[in-house]
Design an enzyme around this catalytic site. Structure first.
Site: not given
Ligand code: UD1
Length: 340
Positions: A32, A34, A125, A150, A154, A297-298
């Site tokens: 690692d 760190l 991922s 990112y 992958k 981007g979600d």
């Molecule tokens: C994304 C990637 C994943 C990657 C990760 C790294 C996709 C599907 N997934 O995960 O491969 O390893 O990022 O960080 O592309 N949310 C809220 N409020 C918040 C934070 C998140 O509502 O404050 C929601 C997001 O809109 C999402 C879910 O929670 O729907 C999960 O979000 P998050 O934990 O950031 O992970 P992904 O975006 O799914």
């Protein structure tokens, strides 16, 4: 004992995998730099394991250092390569930092150990699927144009590994496409340690519940899902760690040659609002949250078909969302009481 190099072994998934490797009879060697982990995780691992695992601080982007590593630790039978940058937003702001780190480290490692018959596990991922056309998504679904540097690292890393295998390299390679890892070890001695403001949902929830953040914003409730919030396949990090042991065992079979890829999730989708409810219900702790705009981007919804990993790796996730929330909360409280 089979020696396994675990790059990023002090990180979130890496540290949990070190524990599972020892339990399965392997000897992990932690590498690692760190840059996104804390040295005190080594002490925490020592407490869990009852001995101090071998650790080397190495920057995998440093080609000479990786060559030295491969000379001094030549007798490994496998490498689990976690070490990489993983913040989607940061990768959009600093693409070269991401391409440099994630590719140099991978290529330096593969080059340094080239020619040895090694089993190599790569942390990929579900982001490679983008918004899949069919759910649950299977491993043969098309890889979609990456939404971030990112995600692109992958996708391209998977291609690099496949090209290397196609060229006749002596490695065996398995890419594990993780869905959303959350939770923490039941000892509450290791867990996720976000640097700065967490970008991921569950650490944001636990930090809000403990009082470090004011409020959680649910990013959108107007998606085409039953409750309007996004759906993901959350997987307990201990289950995910065990998938790495299963992947090593699969590669150790004589019959396995070349390259393979697996979804590592639970096979179930859970919405953001269901996660919020599960946290409040399981822990009995309420926290402030509100609905906000969508996050750029979600993807709307993604969860994995885990038939292949169940049948071929003989691995299955066992822990449910309530256990993920309870363990993430125990970890947050533990580090609040005794900061690392
Ligand atoms: C994304 C990637 C994943 C990657 C990760 C790294 C996709 C599907 N997934 O995960 O491969 O390893 O990022 O960080 O592309 N949310 C809220 N409020 C918040 C934070 C998140 O509502 O404050 C929601 C997001 O809109 C999402 C879910 O929670 O729907 C999960 O979000 P998050 O934990 O950031 O992970 P992904 O975006 O799914």
């Amino acid at each position: 004992m089979k020696k396994i190099l675990v790059t990023g072994g002090l990180g979130f998934i890496g540290s949990h995998t070190v524990v599972e490797l020892v339990q399965a009879g392997y000897e992990p060697v932690i590498i690692d730099d760190l840059s996104n982990s804390h040295i005190s995780i080594l002490d925490q691992l020592t407490t869990i394991l009852g001995f101090k695992p071998q650790f080397h601080q190495v920057d995998l982007c440093d080609e000479a250092a990786v060559k030295n590593l491969a000379t001094s630790i030549a007798d490994v039978t496998g490498i689990i390569h976690f070490a990489a940058f993983k913040a989607v937003g940061e990768s959009v702001a600093h693409p070269l930092k991401y391409y440099r780190n994630n590719f140099y480290s991978l290529i330096n490692l593969l080059n340094a150990y080239y020619g040895k018959p090694l089993n190599f596990v790569f942390s990929s991922s579900c982001t490679v699927y983008g918004q899949p056309d069919n759910l649950p998504v299977t491993e043969d679904a098309p890889v979609k144009a990456a939404q971030s540097p990112y995600g692109n690292t992958k996708q391209i890393a998977e291609e690099i590994l496949q090209d290397m295998i196609a060229s006749g390299a002596n490695y065996k390679v398995v890419s594990l496409r993780y869905f959303n890892p959350v939770g923490a070890h039941k000892s509450a001695l290791i867990g996720e340690l976000p640097i700065g403001v967490p970008q991921n949902l569950v650490p944001f929830i636990t930090q809000t519940a403990i009082g470090k953040r004011e409020k959680v914003t649910v990013f959108g409730n107007d998606y085409n899902t039953p409750d309007g919030s996004c759906i993901r396949d959350y997987i307990h990090v201990v289950d995910l760690a065990k998938a790495h042991v299963a992947a090593l065992k699969y590669m150790e079979e004589e019959s396995f040659k070349g390259y393979d890829v697996f979804n590592i999730g639970t096979g179930k989708g859970t919405s953001v609002l269901e996660v919020v409810n599960a946290f409040e219900r399981t822990t009995g702790v309420k926290f402030a949250w509100s609905i906000g705009p969508r996050r750029d981007g979600d993807v709307e919804q993604v969860w994995g078909d885990v038939t292949k990993s169940t049948e071929v790796l003989k691995w299955k996730a066992e822990l449910d969302v309530d256990t993920m929330m309870a363990s993430a909360w125990e970890w947050e409280k533990a580090i609040a009481n005794k900061p690392l």
